[in-house]
Design a protein around this motif. Structure first.
Motif, mmCIF file in Angstrom:
data_model
loop_
_atom_site.group_PDB
_atom_site.id
_atom_site.type_symbol
_atom_site.label_atom_id
_atom_site.label_comp_id
_atom_site.label_asym_id
_atom_site.label_seq_id
_atom_site.Cartn_x
_atom_site.Cartn_y
_atom_site.Cartn_z
ATOM 1 N N GLY A 40 0.689 -1.182 -0.097
ATOM 2 C CA GLY A 40 0.005 -0.019 -0.094
ATOM 3 C C GLY A 40 0.945 1.234 -0.028
ATOM 4 O O GLY A 40 0.237 2.341 0.026
ATOM 5 N N ALA A 41 2.116 1.222 0.112
ATOM 6 C CA ALA A 41 3.049 2.409 -0.052
ATOM 7 C C ALA A 41 3.265 3.017 -1.424
ATOM 8 O O ALA A 41 3.234 2.236 -2.312
ATOM 9 N N ILE A 42 3.622 4.304 -1.282
ATOM 10 C CA ILE A 42 4.180 4.881 -2.587
ATOM 11 C C ILE A 42 5.358 5.055 -2.731
ATOM 12 O O ILE A 42 5.993 5.274 -4.004
ATOM 13 N N THR A 43 6.449 4.553 -1.838
ATOM 14 C CA THR A 43 7.722 4.842 -1.639
ATOM 15 C C THR A 43 8.310 3.591 -1.997
ATOM 16 O O THR A 43 7.751 2.462 -2.141
ATOM 17 N N VAL A 63 -2.771 -2.932 0.943
ATOM 18 C CA VAL A 63 -2.968 -3.405 2.234
ATOM 19 C C VAL A 63 -1.937 -2.762 3.337
ATOM 20 O O VAL A 63 -0.826 -3.138 3.296
ATOM 21 N N LEU A 64 -2.570 -1.653 4.054
ATOM 22 C CA LEU A 64 -1.649 -0.632 4.853
ATOM 23 C C LEU A 64 -2.048 -0.669 6.478
ATOM 24 O O LEU A 64 -3.384 -0.483 6.556
ATOM 25 N N PRO A 65 -1.118 -0.911 7.276
ATOM 26 C CA PRO A 65 -1.494 -0.536 8.863
ATOM 27 C C PRO A 65 -1.730 0.950 8.846
ATOM 28 O O PRO A 65 -0.907 1.583 8.455
ATOM 29 N N HIS A 66 -2.629 1.280 9.743
ATOM 30 C CA HIS A 66 -2.814 2.649 9.947
ATOM 31 C C HIS A 66 -1.569 3.426 10.564
ATOM 32 O O HIS A 66 -1.352 4.419 9.988
ATOM 33 N N PHE A 67 -0.745 2.882 11.246
ATOM 34 C CA PHE A 67 0.446 3.418 11.787
ATOM 35 C C PHE A 67 1.388 3.778 10.769
ATOM 36 O O PHE A 67 2.223 4.443 11.125
ATOM 37 N N LEU A 68 1.555 3.068 9.784
ATOM 38 C CA LEU A 68 2.339 3.328 8.484
ATOM 39 C C LEU A 68 1.801 4.204 7.843
ATOM 40 O O LEU A 68 2.704 4.743 6.721
ATOM 41 N N GLN A 69 0.597 4.647 7.609
ATOM 42 C CA GLN A 69 0.046 5.419 6.669
ATOM 43 C C GLN A 69 1.072 6.675 6.450
ATOM 44 O O GLN A 69 1.246 7.280 5.618
ATOM 45 N N THR A 70 1.448 7.447 7.648
ATOM 46 C CA THR A 70 2.377 8.543 7.635
ATOM 47 C C THR A 70 3.776 8.264 7.123
ATOM 48 O O THR A 70 4.365 8.812 6.721
ATOM 49 N N ARG A 71 4.258 7.118 7.728
ATOM 50 C CA ARG A 71 5.787 6.902 7.663
ATOM 51 C C ARG A 71 5.739 6.500 6.120
ATOM 52 O O ARG A 71 6.816 6.601 5.673
ATOM 53 N N GLU A 72 5.215 5.441 5.511
ATOM 54 C CA GLU A 72 5.225 4.864 4.387
ATOM 55 C C GLU A 72 4.475 5.855 3.336
ATOM 56 O O GLU A 72 4.766 5.575 2.045
ATOM 57 N N THR A 79 -6.338 1.175 -7.127
ATOM 58 C CA THR A 79 -7.731 0.905 -7.217
ATOM 59 C C THR A 79 -8.306 0.465 -5.808
ATOM 60 O O THR A 79 -9.568 1.037 -6.060
ATOM 61 N N GLU A 80 -7.703 0.094 -4.961
ATOM 62 C CA GLU A 80 -8.261 0.070 -3.561
ATOM 63 C C GLU A 80 -7.230 -0.099 -2.342
ATOM 64 O O GLU A 80 -6.136 -0.680 -2.720
ATOM 65 N N LEU A 81 -7.493 0.655 -1.373
ATOM 66 C CA LEU A 81 -6.673 0.577 -0.477
ATOM 67 C C LEU A 81 -7.352 0.228 0.904
ATOM 68 O O LEU A 81 -8.227 0.726 1.391
ATOM 69 N N ILE A 82 -6.852 -0.752 1.403
ATOM 70 C CA ILE A 82 -7.331 -1.596 2.722
ATOM 71 C C ILE A 82 -6.513 -0.942 3.678
ATOM 72 O O ILE A 82 -5.410 -1.295 3.811
ATOM 73 N N MET A 83 -7.090 -0.386 4.722
ATOM 74 C CA MET A 83 -6.504 0.088 6.126
ATOM 75 C C MET A 83 -6.685 -1.077 7.011
ATOM 76 O O MET A 83 -7.766 -1.631 7.493
ATOM 77 N N VAL A 84 -5.827 -1.746 7.734
ATOM 78 C CA VAL A 84 -5.949 -2.598 8.876
ATOM 79 C C VAL A 84 -5.202 -1.990 9.995
ATOM 80 O O VAL A 84 -4.461 -1.194 10.062
ATOM 81 N N ASP A 85 -5.193 -2.796 10.933
ATOM 82 C CA ASP A 85 -4.811 -2.245 12.439
ATOM 83 C C ASP A 85 -3.422 -2.648 12.884
ATOM 84 O O ASP A 85 -2.710 -2.173 13.623
ATOM 85 N N ARG A 90 -2.318 -7.176 8.309
ATOM 86 C CA ARG A 90 -1.789 -6.658 6.882
ATOM 87 C C ARG A 90 -1.297 -8.167 6.118
ATOM 88 O O ARG A 90 -1.866 -8.656 4.844
ATOM 89 N N LYS A 91 -0.529 -9.010 6.759
ATOM 90 C CA LYS A 91 -0.129 -10.073 6.168
ATOM 91 C C LYS A 91 -1.342 -11.145 5.863
ATOM 92 O O LYS A 91 -1.336 -11.889 4.943
ATOM 93 N N ALA A 92 -2.120 -11.511 6.790
ATOM 94 C CA ALA A 92 -3.250 -12.163 6.677
ATOM 95 C C ALA A 92 -4.214 -11.745 5.483
ATOM 96 O O ALA A 92 -4.776 -12.478 4.940
ATOM 97 N N LYS A 93 -4.408 -10.299 5.689
ATOM 98 C CA LYS A 93 -5.139 -10.019 4.380
ATOM 99 C C LYS A 93 -4.516 -10.228 3.094
ATOM 100 O O LYS A 93 -5.395 -10.522 2.122
ATOM 101 N N MET A 94 -3.256 -9.930 2.928
ATOM 102 C CA MET A 94 -2.605 -10.147 1.663
ATOM 103 C C MET A 94 -2.859 -11.607 1.465
ATOM 104 O O MET A 94 -2.865 -12.180 0.221
ATOM 105 N N ALA A 95 -2.519 -12.509 2.398
ATOM 106 C CA ALA A 95 -2.413 -13.989 2.088
ATOM 107 C C ALA A 95 -3.972 -14.417 1.456
ATOM 108 O O ALA A 95 -4.144 -15.317 0.898
#
Length: 193
Positions: A40-43, A63-72, A79-85, A90-95
């Motif tokens: 889910g990151a642009i970097t 698939v991006l955890p909320h706490f990484l939203q500002t870091r990454e 197309t879609e960005l799924i935010m997780v806790d 994140r890994k479970a959702k990607m799997a």
């Protein structure tokens, strides 16, 4: 195969070859109409592979955890960005979303993601292919370690065969199309006397 999760660095690495490989993989996924599932990151390589898929009209789910939203810095053009806790979510959702997993070069997080998903396959929790896109021989030390594990009987030969390695996205995806998961090992517990 409808979707592939890609694990890779949030940095681009020292050599331009890594960025080129991420772009090539993204273009190949789009060409084959395979949805990219990624962090889910642009970097870094993460952003490069996502942008390459989008550039060719493909679908990308981050698939991006909320706490990484500002870091990454969350990629806003997906197309879609799924935010997780959490990272675990994140890994479970990607799997859950992916039909296979490819690792491009990256740091400890990339390796951790690859090894966890590979171990899940070894345990029979999924039947999906896991590949190392060995750009610039980046994964050679890991491949050597797998060979040592096999030689020293810490890994069964059929599990060693689960380690798919290629230097090109086309070759890797061709291997994925022919992949068949090995049978899951059964452990018999000896009676204690």
């Amino acid at each position: 195969m409808k979707s592939i999760a890609v694990f890779c660095g949030s940095k681009e690495g020292k050599s331009a070859i890594y960025k080129e490989a991420a772009i090539e993989l993204g273009h190949e996924l789009a060409r084959r109409e395979i949805t990219l599932i990624y962090g889910g990151a642009i970097t870094g390589l993460m952003g490069e592979v996502a942008d390459a898929v989008l550039e060719k009209g493909g679908r990308v789910i981050g698939v991006l955890p909320h706490f990484l939203q500002t870091r990454e810095i969350a990629h806003k053009g997906l197309t879609e960005l799924i935010m997780v806790d959490s990272m675990h979510e994140r890994k479970a959702k990607m799997a859950e979303l992916a039909d296979g997993f490819i690792s491009l070069p990256g740091g400890p997080g990339t390796l951790e993601e690859y090894f966890e998903i590979f171990t899940w396959g070894q345990l029979g929790l999924h039947q999906k292919p896991c590949g190392l896109l060995n750009v610039n021989q980046y994964f050679d030390p890991i491949v050597s370690m797998f060979n040592v594990m096999d030689r020293e009987c810490f890994m069964q030969p059929n599990v060693r065969d689960m380690v798919l390695i290629d230097q090109t996205p086309e070759g890797m995806l061709n291997q994925f199309s022919m992949y068949s998961a090995p049978p899951v090992r059964t452990y018999l517990t000896a009676k204690r006397t």
